[in-house]
Design a protein around this motif. Structure first.
Motif, PDB file in Angstrom:
ATOM      1  N   THR A 126       0.823  -1.223   0.000  1.00  0.00           N
ATOM      2  CA  THR A 126       0.000   0.000   0.000  1.00  0.00           C
ATOM      3  C   THR A 126       0.851   1.265   0.000  1.00  0.00           C
ATOM      4  O   THR A 126       0.538   2.229  -0.693  1.00  0.00           O
ATOM      5  N   GLN A 180      -0.133  12.475  -1.210  1.00  0.00           N
ATOM      6  CA  GLN A 180      -1.160  11.735  -1.956  1.00  0.00           C
ATOM      7  C   GLN A 180      -1.498  10.429  -1.244  1.00  0.00           C
ATOM      8  O   GLN A 180      -2.658  10.022  -1.169  1.00  0.00           O
ATOM      9  N   LEU A 181      -0.445   9.772  -0.732  1.00  0.00           N
ATOM     10  CA  LEU A 181      -0.665   8.533   0.024  1.00  0.00           C
ATOM     11  C   LEU A 181      -1.552   8.808   1.243  1.00  0.00           C
ATOM     12  O   LEU A 181      -2.525   8.087   1.493  1.00  0.00           O
ATOM     13  N   GLU A 183      -3.683  11.156   1.688  1.00  0.00           N
ATOM     14  CA  GLU A 183      -5.039  11.464   1.245  1.00  0.00           C
ATOM     15  C   GLU A 183      -5.793  10.175   0.902  1.00  0.00           C
ATOM     16  O   GLU A 183      -6.959  10.015   1.246  1.00  0.00           O
ATOM     17  N   SER A 184      -5.106   9.251   0.245  1.00  0.00           N
ATOM     18  CA  SER A 184      -5.821   8.032  -0.147  1.00  0.00           C
ATOM     19  C   SER A 184      -6.084   7.148   1.081  1.00  0.00           C
ATOM     20  O   SER A 184      -7.134   6.510   1.170  1.00  0.00           O
ATOM     21  N   ASN A 186      -6.684   8.339   4.019  1.00  0.00           N
ATOM     22  CA  ASN A 186      -7.807   9.034   4.652  1.00  0.00           C
ATOM     23  C   ASN A 186      -9.113   8.714   3.932  1.00  0.00           C
ATOM     24  O   ASN A 186     -10.148   8.481   4.567  1.00  0.00           O
ATOM     25  N   ASN A 187      -9.057   8.651   2.612  1.00  0.00           N
ATOM     26  CA  ASN A 187     -10.263   8.292   1.854  1.00  0.00           C
ATOM     27  C   ASN A 187     -10.734   6.883   2.186  1.00  0.00           C
ATOM     28  O   ASN A 187     -11.922   6.579   2.087  1.00  0.00           O
ATOM     29  N   ASP A 188      -9.794   6.031   2.587  1.00  0.00           N
ATOM     30  CA  ASP A 188     -10.163   4.676   3.007  1.00  0.00           C
ATOM     31  C   ASP A 188     -10.700   4.652   4.436  1.00  0.00           C
ATOM     32  O   ASP A 188     -11.038   3.590   4.956  1.00  0.00           O
ATOM     33  N   ARG A 205      -4.818  19.751   1.551  1.00  0.00           N
ATOM     34  CA  ARG A 205      -5.042  18.324   1.842  1.00  0.00           C
ATOM     35  C   ARG A 205      -6.030  18.074   2.971  1.00  0.00           C
ATOM     36  O   ARG A 205      -6.721  17.044   2.970  1.00  0.00           O
TER      37      ARG A 205
END
Ligand code: ADP
Length: 246
Positions: A126, A180-181, A183-184, A186-188, A205
């Motif tokens: 990941t 970016q990592l 953020e992704s 956090n989106n999860d 962010r």
């Protein structure tokens, strides 16, 4: 559902010097909170209070709905301290071993199951450091080491990632990829508390902002922060420039 972090009227002083004064704020599940303020404004102190690494002089703090002093769910927190990027770290284990440590709280004993190992491998994947798995943590660059620590937090299935200036000493390109990592992740659904001196990064962010200078000047969504005077008030009238990255 309980909040991730709940601070009520929290104050803390080093001797006579107040570092955090009467701060109340809440971090909900899935929040990405940017914690900002000038140098020496109490950000690291507040983060340490929220994680139970310091005890408040006044006020109270709950983590996952429990008083932080009683917390028995340390595996739910991934903390990357300010020192994590600095060289000469003292972790003579490999990246894979470091990330597998995140599983021990779940395994409950020193031997990991195949499932535990698979979860650790997935965490490496990941954050994009599978190819570094056999390197020693203390031989990594600052940015790589940050990723190793984040992978360890993911392996432990943390619900909260707390990061104190995680990209100090990290080059611009890796820094962008790192955010970016975050953020992704956090989106999860993982909650993030980020201390970052670059306000532009935070306003780009984070979805919530806490702006402090010993006292709390703003706590709310990023949009209302940008429209408010909290920044100039907390930083003084010395004209801090807000950079935007687009
Ligand atoms: P920030 O993270 O915003 O730079 P800190 O929380 O590190 O701020 O520090 C807040 C204030 O507390 C500063 O004035 C700092 O000098 C002081 N401070 C921080 N750590 C200690 C300590 N261990 N002992 C005494 N004073 C400290």
């Amino acid at each position: 559902m309980s909040s991730v972090v709940d601070c009520h009227g929290v104050s803390f002083a080093y001797g006579e010097q107040p570092a955090v004064s009467d701060v109340s704020l809440t971090v909900e599940q899935g929040d990405f909170l940017g914690l900002i303020g000038p140098n020496g404004s109490g950000k690291t102190t507040l983060l340490h209070l929220m994680l139970g690494l310091l005890s408040p002089d006044e006020g109270s703090i709950e983590l996952f709905g429990q008083p932080v002093d009683d917390i028995d769910q340390g595996n739910r927190i991934g903390y990357v301290s300010q020192q994590a990027t600095s060289r000469g770290g003292t972790m003579p284990v490999t990246v894979r071993e470091c990330v597998r440590m995140g599983r021990f709280a779940h395994a409950g004993h020193a031997r990991l199951s195949a499932d535990d190992e698979a979860i650790a491998e997935e965490a490496l994947e990941t954050v994009g450091i599978t190819d570094l798995a056999e390197q020693r943590v203390n031989e990594l660059s600052g940015g790589q080491r940050q990723r190793a620590y984040i992978a360890r937090a993911l392996a432990s299935e943390a619900d909260l990632l707390a990061l104190d200036e995680p990209t100090v000493g990290v080059d611009a390109e890796s820094r962008d990829a790192f955010y970016q990592l975050l953020e992704s992740l956090n989106n999860d659904g993982i909650a993030i508390i980020l201390i970052e001196h670059d306000i532009g990064v935070v306003t780009d962010r984070a979805d919530r902002i806490a702006c402090i200078n010993t006292e709390l000047y703003h706590h709310g969504d990023t949009e209302s922060f940008v429209e408010s005077d909290a920044l100039s008030e907390a930083y003084g009238a010395t004209g801090t420039v807000v950079h935007h990255h687009h």
